[in-house]
Design a protein around this motif. Sequence first.
Motif, PDB file in Angstrom:
ATOM      1  N   ALA A 209      26.869 -40.194 -25.204  1.00 16.76           N
ATOM      2  CA  ALA A 209      26.600 -40.765 -23.871  1.00 16.76           C
ATOM      3  C   ALA A 209      27.899 -41.212 -23.214  1.00 16.76           C
ATOM      4  O   ALA A 209      28.104 -40.990 -22.012  1.00 16.76           O
ATOM      5  N   LEU A 210      28.777 -41.811 -24.006  1.00 16.70           N
ATOM      6  CA  LEU A 210      30.067 -42.249 -23.452  1.00 16.70           C
ATOM      7  C   LEU A 210      30.866 -41.043 -22.946  1.00 16.70           C
ATOM      8  O   LEU A 210      31.390 -41.053 -21.829  1.00 16.70           O
ATOM      9  N   LEU A 211      30.925 -39.996 -23.781  1.00 15.43           N
ATOM     10  CA  LEU A 211      31.693 -38.807 -23.396  1.00 15.43           C
ATOM     11  C   LEU A 211      31.130 -38.152 -22.148  1.00 15.43           C
ATOM     12  O   LEU A 211      31.863 -37.653 -21.304  1.00 15.43           O
ATOM     13  N   GLN A 212      29.801 -38.139 -22.045  1.00 15.24           N
ATOM     14  CA  GLN A 212      29.170 -37.449 -20.925  1.00 15.24           C
ATOM     15  C   GLN A 212      29.236 -38.259 -19.630  1.00 15.24           C
ATOM     16  O   GLN A 212      29.436 -37.712 -18.557  1.00 15.24           O
ATOM     17  N   LEU A 213      29.065 -39.579 -19.745  1.00 11.42           N
ATOM     18  CA  LEU A 213      28.897 -40.386 -18.531  1.00 11.42           C
ATOM     19  C   LEU A 213      30.175 -41.043 -18.011  1.00 11.42           C
ATOM     20  O   LEU A 213      30.273 -41.332 -16.826  1.00 11.42           O
ATOM     21  N   VAL A 214      31.100 -41.322 -18.911  1.00 11.60           N
ATOM     22  CA  VAL A 214      32.262 -42.118 -18.479  1.00 11.60           C
ATOM     23  C   VAL A 214      33.542 -41.304 -18.644  1.00 11.60           C
ATOM     24  O   VAL A 214      33.803 -40.790 -19.740  1.00 11.60           O
ATOM     25  N   SER A 215      34.319 -41.212 -17.557  1.00  4.92           N
ATOM     26  CA  SER A 215      35.582 -40.472 -17.672  1.00  4.92           C
ATOM     27  C   SER A 215      36.596 -41.336 -18.440  1.00  4.92           C
ATOM     28  O   SER A 215      36.489 -42.565 -18.455  1.00  4.92           O
ATOM     29  N   LYS A 216      37.585 -40.693 -19.038  1.00  7.45           N
ATOM     30  CA  LYS A 216      38.522 -41.403 -19.930  1.00  7.45           C
ATOM     31  C   LYS A 216      39.228 -42.576 -19.239  1.00  7.45           C
ATOM     32  O   LYS A 216      39.487 -43.590 -19.854  1.00  7.45           O
ATOM     33  N   ASP A 218      38.058 -44.622 -17.321  1.00  9.18           N
ATOM     34  CA  ASP A 218      37.176 -45.798 -17.219  1.00  9.18           C
ATOM     35  C   ASP A 218      36.798 -46.385 -18.580  1.00  9.18           C
ATOM     36  O   ASP A 218      35.953 -47.278 -18.646  1.00  9.18           O
ATOM     37  N   TRP A 219      37.362 -45.867 -19.654  1.00  8.19           N
ATOM     38  CA  TRP A 219      36.939 -46.323 -20.982  1.00  8.19           C
ATOM     39  C   TRP A 219      37.232 -47.801 -21.230  1.00  8.19           C
ATOM     40  O   TRP A 219      36.458 -48.472 -21.901  1.00  8.19           O
ATOM     41  N   MET A 220      38.347 -48.294 -20.685  1.00 13.21           N
ATOM     42  CA  MET A 220      38.665 -49.715 -20.872  1.00 13.21           C
ATOM     43  C   MET A 220      37.617 -50.585 -20.178  1.00 13.21           C
ATOM     44  O   MET A 220      37.147 -51.585 -20.726  1.00 13.21           O
ATOM     45  N   LYS A 221      37.254 -50.170 -18.965  1.00  9.96           N
ATOM     46  CA  LYS A 221      36.222 -50.915 -18.219  1.00  9.96           C
ATOM     47  C   LYS A 221      34.908 -50.878 -18.997  1.00  9.96           C
ATOM     48  O   LYS A 221      34.193 -51.863 -19.110  1.00  9.96           O
ATOM     49  N   TRP A 222      34.617 -49.683 -19.540  1.00  8.31           N
ATOM     50  CA  TRP A 222      33.374 -49.521 -20.305  1.00  8.31           C
ATOM     51  C   TRP A 222      33.366 -50.467 -21.515  1.00  8.31           C
ATOM     52  O   TRP A 222      32.361 -51.137 -21.775  1.00  8.31           O
ATOM     53  N   ALA A 223      34.499 -50.535 -22.232  1.00  7.92           N
ATOM     54  CA  ALA A 223      34.577 -51.395 -23.417  1.00  7.92           C
ATOM     55  C   ALA A 223      34.380 -52.863 -23.028  1.00  7.92           C
ATOM     56  O   ALA A 223      33.691 -53.615 -23.721  1.00  7.92           O
ATOM     57  N   LEU A 224      34.955 -53.232 -21.898  1.00 12.47           N
ATOM     58  CA  LEU A 224      34.838 -54.617 -21.423  1.00 12.47           C
ATOM     59  C   LEU A 224      33.372 -54.941 -21.092  1.00 12.47           C
ATOM     60  O   LEU A 224      32.846 -55.981 -21.517  1.00 12.47           O
ATOM     61  N   VAL A 225      32.735 -54.047 -20.358  1.00 13.46           N
ATOM     62  CA  VAL A 225      31.332 -54.283 -19.976  1.00 13.46           C
ATOM     63  C   VAL A 225      30.451 -54.326 -21.236  1.00 13.46           C
ATOM     64  O   VAL A 225      29.572 -55.189 -21.362  1.00 13.46           O
ATOM     65  N   ALA A 226      30.711 -53.414 -22.174  1.00 14.72           N
ATOM     66  CA  ALA A 226      29.907 -53.390 -23.414  1.00 14.72           C
ATOM     67  C   ALA A 226      30.102 -54.686 -24.196  1.00 14.72           C
ATOM     68  O   ALA A 226      29.133 -55.248 -24.737  1.00 14.72           O
ATOM     69  N   ALA A 227      31.355 -55.196 -24.239  1.00 10.74           N
ATOM     70  CA  ALA A 227      31.629 -56.445 -24.965  1.00 10.74           C
ATOM     71  C   ALA A 227      30.907 -57.617 -24.296  1.00 10.74           C
ATOM     72  O   ALA A 227      30.320 -58.463 -24.980  1.00 10.74           O
TER      73      ALA A 227
ATOM     74  N   LEU B 181      27.267 -43.127  -8.794  1.00  7.73           N
ATOM     75  CA  LEU B 181      26.874 -42.617 -10.114  1.00  7.73           C
ATOM     76  C   LEU B 181      27.911 -42.997 -11.170  1.00  7.73           C
ATOM     77  O   LEU B 181      27.560 -43.322 -12.309  1.00  7.73           O
ATOM     78  N   ARG B 182      29.184 -42.991 -10.786  1.00  8.22           N
ATOM     79  CA  ARG B 182      30.252 -43.342 -11.738  1.00  8.22           C
ATOM     80  C   ARG B 182      30.085 -44.790 -12.206  1.00  8.22           C
ATOM     81  O   ARG B 182      30.168 -45.084 -13.395  1.00  8.22           O
ATOM     82  N   ALA B 183      29.822 -45.692 -11.240  1.00  7.15           N
ATOM     83  CA  ALA B 183      29.668 -47.108 -11.592  1.00  7.15           C
ATOM     84  C   ALA B 183      28.409 -47.326 -12.430  1.00  7.15           C
ATOM     85  O   ALA B 183      28.434 -48.012 -13.463  1.00  7.15           O
ATOM     86  N   LEU B 184      27.313 -46.709 -12.001  1.00 10.26           N
ATOM     87  CA  LEU B 184      26.055 -46.882 -12.742  1.00 10.26           C
ATOM     88  C   LEU B 184      26.153 -46.299 -14.149  1.00 10.26           C
ATOM     89  O   LEU B 184      25.623 -46.868 -15.112  1.00 10.26           O
ATOM     90  N   ALA B 185      26.839 -45.154 -14.256  1.00  8.72           N
ATOM     91  CA  ALA B 185      26.973 -44.498 -15.557  1.00  8.72           C
ATOM     92  C   ALA B 185      27.749 -45.370 -16.526  1.00  8.72           C
ATOM     93  O   ALA B 185      27.409 -45.479 -17.709  1.00  8.72           O
ATOM     94  N   LEU B 186      28.783 -46.019 -16.021  1.00  3.18           N
ATOM     95  CA  LEU B 186      29.597 -46.905 -16.871  1.00  3.18           C
ATOM     96  C   LEU B 186      28.729 -48.049 -17.415  1.00  3.18           C
ATOM     97  O   LEU B 186      28.747 -48.345 -18.613  1.00  3.18           O
ATOM     98  N   VAL B 187      27.950 -48.655 -16.528  1.00  2.00           N
ATOM     99  CA  VAL B 187      27.092 -49.774 -16.949  1.00  2.00           C
ATOM    100  C   VAL B 187      26.018 -49.287 -17.933  1.00  2.00           C
ATOM    101  O   VAL B 187      25.748 -49.943 -18.950  1.00  2.00           O
TER     102      VAL B 187
END
Lengths: 236, 248
Positions: A209-216, A218-227, B181-187
Amino acid sequence: MWLAALAGAVVHLDTSVIGQTLIGQPIIACTLYGWIAGRPEVGLFFGILFELLWLANLQIGAAKFAEGNLGAIIATITACEVAPSGVTGEPAWIVLLLCFALGMIFAQIGREISPFTRRVMIGIADRFVLACAEGREMSLRGWTLAAFGLHAAVGAGFVVIGLLAGRAMLRLYFGEFYALGPGDAIVNSTDNVLSGMWPALLGAGAGAALLQLVSKRDWMKWALVAAVFTGGALIW
Amino acid sequence: MVISRIVKCRILCRSCALQLFLNYKTMQGAGYANALLPLLKKSSSRESDTAKAASFINGHPVFSSIALGAIAKRLHDEPQLSHDEMAEWKRELSTPLGAIGDTLIWEKFKPLLVVIAATLLLSMRNATATTWMVVLLSIWGLYNLSLHFFRSWGFDRGSELGSRVMELALHPGLTAARRALRALALVAAAGLVSVSIVSMDFAVSNLIAFGAGFLIIIVSRKLRLGAFTAIFLALAAGLLLHYLALTT
């Protein structure tokens, strides 16, 4: 068997032929099948896992693709036929693992389905267009039905073959009375080892899901939101 | 050109079966002829119009509603248009239709909704099966309603613009949709990981197996391993580490 064939036809048609409404996606198809078969937890298990694992399996253009949706429904139907473990009251992990492997293998074999139907469809499409140009109404309906029937038959046939292979595999492993569920000895000796299947595959699905939905980038932002989410859940 | 609401509705319904005749020769061509049948039946030059409608085209099934509207307009307004000219224009149209549709819907919108569904289902594992079905029905409805509205909008714009339909590739709404979609996908991707971890009750052995599966999928993409190999590697590593964590 008829329910399995119907499920196969619906999943195959919805995946790449008609509507593409999400009904054929594992998360809906498997959960719905499990619900109808009275084993919703089995349906949910395979629905979530296969959906996430095949997230990047896109049916684009003329590309060959693994039939992940058909594989998922084959795994679900086969697992639903085996009774829950007498020891834990849940489906035994060994059954889920074997059915998962079966679904994966059939998803790979299914890569040849779309090239086959697209080759056969050349003749049907040509005849349909000819009937359309000449205004032959009965012929139009006939070729439309032929195209629909081909796809439905391929989906149904593939799932029935998968189910028969699954039955044979489980019968080999558990003996003649596999439908009663694996015996206590098998469950006790395998459940401990195999119970890591769910977190391992869920982790793999989350990675997909991470690979498909989040571009590289944005990975730091993703890690922050997940934390933040996980911390919030922990506190709550 | 005025297309009645009933004919438009029939074309859009038939366009759901755009890939019924998908084949290596004309790809969705015959599907287009099938979708445009309500118009072709009324055409005074049915034979040539059918051939034009059925020539090669391949795009995203939902975005194809734009092409259907544009083809309908061109067939009606430009009867002198040759088969070759139409075929060439349809070929040119295939690339943006496929690229934009695939990146927006197949690669982002659909995965986003199924990840949201998976997250919701994981967070309500103890709910009844009927509740799960209600959640799935809601996601299914949201997906299909939004695509239905897009199909209808796309057909209208296509039948307005005709040969200039490729101008829609520069529509500002596309950029806005990509951003949203980019923002929603990240969340959603973050929510999935959080809910998965919480659903394991923070058990160490489960977290180790989860982490192993997660990392192996990420690394295998870097190493360009196939999905089949990567999934079985993740499973094997997860099982082994989970067992070791339980026994030590």
